[in-house]
Design a protein around this motif. Structure first.
Motif, PDB file in Angstrom:
ATOM      1  N   THR A  30     -16.234  -4.829 -11.858  1.00  0.00           N
ATOM      2  CA  THR A  30     -15.388  -5.968 -12.200  1.00  0.00           C
ATOM      3  C   THR A  30     -14.757  -5.746 -13.561  1.00  0.00           C
ATOM      4  O   THR A  30     -15.437  -5.360 -14.510  1.00  0.00           O
ATOM      5  CB  THR A  30     -16.220  -7.275 -12.239  1.00  0.00           C
ATOM      6  OG1 THR A  30     -16.866  -7.444 -10.977  1.00  0.00           O
ATOM      7  CG2 THR A  30     -15.355  -8.479 -12.543  1.00  0.00           C
ATOM      8  N   ALA A  31     -13.459  -5.994 -13.626  1.00  0.00           N
ATOM      9  CA  ALA A  31     -12.732  -5.943 -14.897  1.00  0.00           C
ATOM     10  C   ALA A  31     -12.226  -7.345 -15.203  1.00  0.00           C
ATOM     11  O   ALA A  31     -11.646  -8.004 -14.341  1.00  0.00           O
ATOM     12  CB  ALA A  31     -11.557  -4.984 -14.805  1.00  0.00           C
ATOM     13  N   THR A  68     -13.456  -6.619 -20.499  1.00  0.00           N
ATOM     14  CA  THR A  68     -14.793  -6.077 -20.280  1.00  0.00           C
ATOM     15  C   THR A  68     -14.869  -5.503 -18.876  1.00  0.00           C
ATOM     16  O   THR A  68     -14.176  -5.953 -17.961  1.00  0.00           O
ATOM     17  CB  THR A  68     -15.889  -7.141 -20.455  1.00  0.00           C
ATOM     18  OG1 THR A  68     -15.677  -8.200 -19.525  1.00  0.00           O
ATOM     19  CG2 THR A  68     -15.929  -7.674 -21.874  1.00  0.00           C
ATOM     20  N   LEU A  69     -15.731  -4.501 -18.738  1.00  0.00           N
ATOM     21  CA  LEU A  69     -15.987  -3.869 -17.453  1.00  0.00           C
ATOM     22  C   LEU A  69     -17.467  -3.982 -17.141  1.00  0.00           C
ATOM     23  O   LEU A  69     -18.308  -3.721 -18.004  1.00  0.00           O
ATOM     24  CB  LEU A  69     -15.596  -2.390 -17.502  1.00  0.00           C
ATOM     25  CG  LEU A  69     -14.135  -2.098 -17.800  1.00  0.00           C
ATOM     26  CD1 LEU A  69     -13.942  -0.621 -18.127  1.00  0.00           C
ATOM     27  CD2 LEU A  69     -13.274  -2.504 -16.626  1.00  0.00           C
ATOM     28  N   VAL A 125     -25.016  -0.682 -15.284  1.00  0.00           N
ATOM     29  CA  VAL A 125     -24.995   0.394 -16.279  1.00  0.00           C
ATOM     30  C   VAL A 125     -23.889   0.080 -17.286  1.00  0.00           C
ATOM     31  O   VAL A 125     -24.062   0.255 -18.487  1.00  0.00           O
ATOM     32  CB  VAL A 125     -24.795   1.768 -15.616  1.00  0.00           C
ATOM     33  CG1 VAL A 125     -24.457   2.834 -16.635  1.00  0.00           C
ATOM     34  CG2 VAL A 125     -26.045   2.147 -14.835  1.00  0.00           C
ATOM     35  N   LEU A 126     -22.763  -0.371 -16.779  1.00  0.00           N
ATOM     36  CA  LEU A 126     -21.749  -0.988 -17.639  1.00  0.00           C
ATOM     37  C   LEU A 126     -21.934  -2.483 -17.481  1.00  0.00           C
ATOM     38  O   LEU A 126     -21.881  -3.008 -16.362  1.00  0.00           O
ATOM     39  CB  LEU A 126     -20.333  -0.596 -17.216  1.00  0.00           C
ATOM     40  CG  LEU A 126     -19.944   0.870 -17.307  1.00  0.00           C
ATOM     41  CD1 LEU A 126     -18.516   1.067 -16.829  1.00  0.00           C
ATOM     42  CD2 LEU A 126     -20.114   1.402 -18.713  1.00  0.00           C
ATOM     43  N   ASP A 127     -22.184  -3.177 -18.561  1.00  0.00           N
ATOM     44  CA  ASP A 127     -22.430  -4.614 -18.511  1.00  0.00           C
ATOM     45  C   ASP A 127     -21.595  -5.287 -19.595  1.00  0.00           C
ATOM     46  O   ASP A 127     -21.975  -5.287 -20.770  1.00  0.00           O
ATOM     47  CB  ASP A 127     -23.918  -4.902 -18.706  1.00  0.00           C
ATOM     48  CG  ASP A 127     -24.269  -6.357 -18.460  1.00  0.00           C
ATOM     49  OD1 ASP A 127     -23.418  -7.113 -17.933  1.00  0.00           O
ATOM     50  OD2 ASP A 127     -25.395  -6.749 -18.817  1.00  0.00           O
ATOM     51  N   LYS A 128     -20.436  -5.778 -19.190  1.00  0.00           N
ATOM     52  CA  LYS A 128     -19.480  -6.377 -20.119  1.00  0.00           C
ATOM     53  C   LYS A 128     -19.101  -5.376 -21.220  1.00  0.00           C
ATOM     54  O   LYS A 128     -19.019  -5.716 -22.396  1.00  0.00           O
ATOM     55  CB  LYS A 128     -20.018  -7.678 -20.700  1.00  0.00           C
ATOM     56  CG  LYS A 128     -20.256  -8.725 -19.619  1.00  0.00           C
ATOM     57  CD  LYS A 128     -20.807 -10.009 -20.168  1.00  0.00           C
ATOM     58  CE  LYS A 128     -21.060 -10.960 -19.010  1.00  0.00           C
ATOM     59  NZ  LYS A 128     -21.818 -12.123 -19.403  1.00  0.00           N
ATOM     60  N   THR A 129     -18.883  -4.126 -20.808  1.00  0.00           N
ATOM     61  CA  THR A 129     -18.491  -3.066 -21.732  1.00  0.00           C
ATOM     62  C   THR A 129     -17.048  -3.286 -22.157  1.00  0.00           C
ATOM     63  O   THR A 129     -16.167  -3.449 -21.319  1.00  0.00           O
ATOM     64  CB  THR A 129     -18.661  -1.682 -21.065  1.00  0.00           C
ATOM     65  OG1 THR A 129     -20.032  -1.552 -20.680  1.00  0.00           O
ATOM     66  CG2 THR A 129     -18.274  -0.562 -22.000  1.00  0.00           C
ATOM     67  N   ASN A 161     -12.475   3.224 -21.584  1.00  0.00           N
ATOM     68  CA  ASN A 161     -11.143   3.075 -20.993  1.00  0.00           C
ATOM     69  C   ASN A 161     -11.172   3.630 -19.579  1.00  0.00           C
ATOM     70  O   ASN A 161     -12.064   4.399 -19.219  1.00  0.00           O
ATOM     71  CB  ASN A 161     -10.079   3.759 -21.858  1.00  0.00           C
ATOM     72  CG  ASN A 161     -10.347   5.226 -22.028  1.00  0.00           C
ATOM     73  OD1 ASN A 161     -10.214   6.006 -21.093  1.00  0.00           O
ATOM     74  ND2 ASN A 161     -10.757   5.614 -23.234  1.00  0.00           N
ATOM     75  N   PRO A 162     -10.210   3.250 -18.751  1.00  0.00           N
ATOM     76  CA  PRO A 162     -10.216   3.700 -17.358  1.00  0.00           C
ATOM     77  C   PRO A 162     -10.202   5.225 -17.204  1.00  0.00           C
ATOM     78  O   PRO A 162     -10.887   5.767 -16.329  1.00  0.00           O
ATOM     79  CB  PRO A 162      -8.943   3.070 -16.778  1.00  0.00           C
ATOM     80  CG  PRO A 162      -8.739   1.842 -17.595  1.00  0.00           C
ATOM     81  CD  PRO A 162      -9.154   2.251 -18.987  1.00  0.00           C
ATOM     82  N   GLU A 163      -9.449   5.925 -18.045  1.00  0.00           N
ATOM     83  CA  GLU A 163      -9.363   7.376 -17.910  1.00  0.00           C
ATOM     84  C   GLU A 163     -10.699   8.056 -18.209  1.00  0.00           C
ATOM     85  O   GLU A 163     -11.086   9.016 -17.533  1.00  0.00           O
ATOM     86  CB  GLU A 163      -8.248   7.927 -18.807  1.00  0.00           C
ATOM     87  CG  GLU A 163      -6.858   7.514 -18.361  1.00  0.00           C
ATOM     88  CD  GLU A 163      -6.515   6.055 -18.662  1.00  0.00           C
ATOM     89  OE1 GLU A 163      -5.728   5.469 -17.883  1.00  0.00           O
ATOM     90  OE2 GLU A 163      -7.042   5.478 -19.633  1.00  0.00           O
ATOM     91  N   GLU A 164     -11.409   7.563 -19.209  1.00  0.00           N
ATOM     92  CA  GLU A 164     -12.734   8.092 -19.532  1.00  0.00           C
ATOM     93  C   GLU A 164     -13.696   7.870 -18.365  1.00  0.00           C
ATOM     94  O   GLU A 164     -14.499   8.748 -18.029  1.00  0.00           O
ATOM     95  CB  GLU A 164     -13.247   7.393 -20.791  1.00  0.00           C
ATOM     96  CG  GLU A 164     -14.635   7.793 -21.223  1.00  0.00           C
ATOM     97  CD  GLU A 164     -15.056   7.050 -22.481  1.00  0.00           C
ATOM     98  OE1 GLU A 164     -15.134   7.713 -23.531  1.00  0.00           O
ATOM     99  OE2 GLU A 164     -15.294   5.824 -22.409  1.00  0.00           O
TER     100      GLU A 164
END
Length: 136
Positions: A6-7, A19-20, A26-30, A45-48
């Motif tokens: 979710t973005a 946030t992602l 593993v990503l939690d409101k990153t 970022n999306p590319e990373e």
């Protein structure tokens, strides 16, 4: 199998932020923002994330390909570099270094090329995908 992320984005493209969050958390409101994408801000970022997905998927696929050929890698180390130009991802470069006991350079190269062509993320990306493979 289905996976979810979710973005959430708030504000304008340049001044806003988001946030992602992944299903596994593993990503939690990153945090991500204009600066994390186009400058050197703190966050992702999306590319990373695409680079991480491509490197991880390719490495796992190579492990399966090697196993099918009768080899087991001691280590597979893949770096992925995503090239983002003029609003599009124009290339994904996979730099592979692997330790695979008993394999010839030719067989290793064939296995690496098979994995590059057939990993699900390679199949997903509509861009040039390049591979540089080194057997250690």
């Amino acid at each position: 199998m289905k996976r979810k992320a979710t973005a959430i984005w708030k504000g304008s493209g340049k001044e806003g932020n988001g946030t992602l969050t992944t299903q596994s958390t593993v990503l939690d409101k990153t945090q991500y923002s204009f600066n994390t994408r186009f400058a050197e801000g703190k966050g992702t970022n999306p590319e990373e994330l695409i680079a991480a997905a491509h490197a991880g998927c390719f490495s796992m696929k190579l492990s399966f390909v090697l196993n099918e050929a009768g080899f087991t890698a001691d280590e597979i180390n893949t770096e992925c570099f995503i090239n983002f130009e003029n609003g599009a991802i124009t290339e994904s470069l996979l730099k592979l270094q692997a330790k695979v006991p008993g394999i010839s350079k030719e067989k290793f190269q064939a296995c690496a090329e098979d994995a590059e062509k057939n990993c699900p993320i390679s199949k997903l990306l509509n861009t040039s995908i390049k591979l540089e493979a080194t057997l250690l």
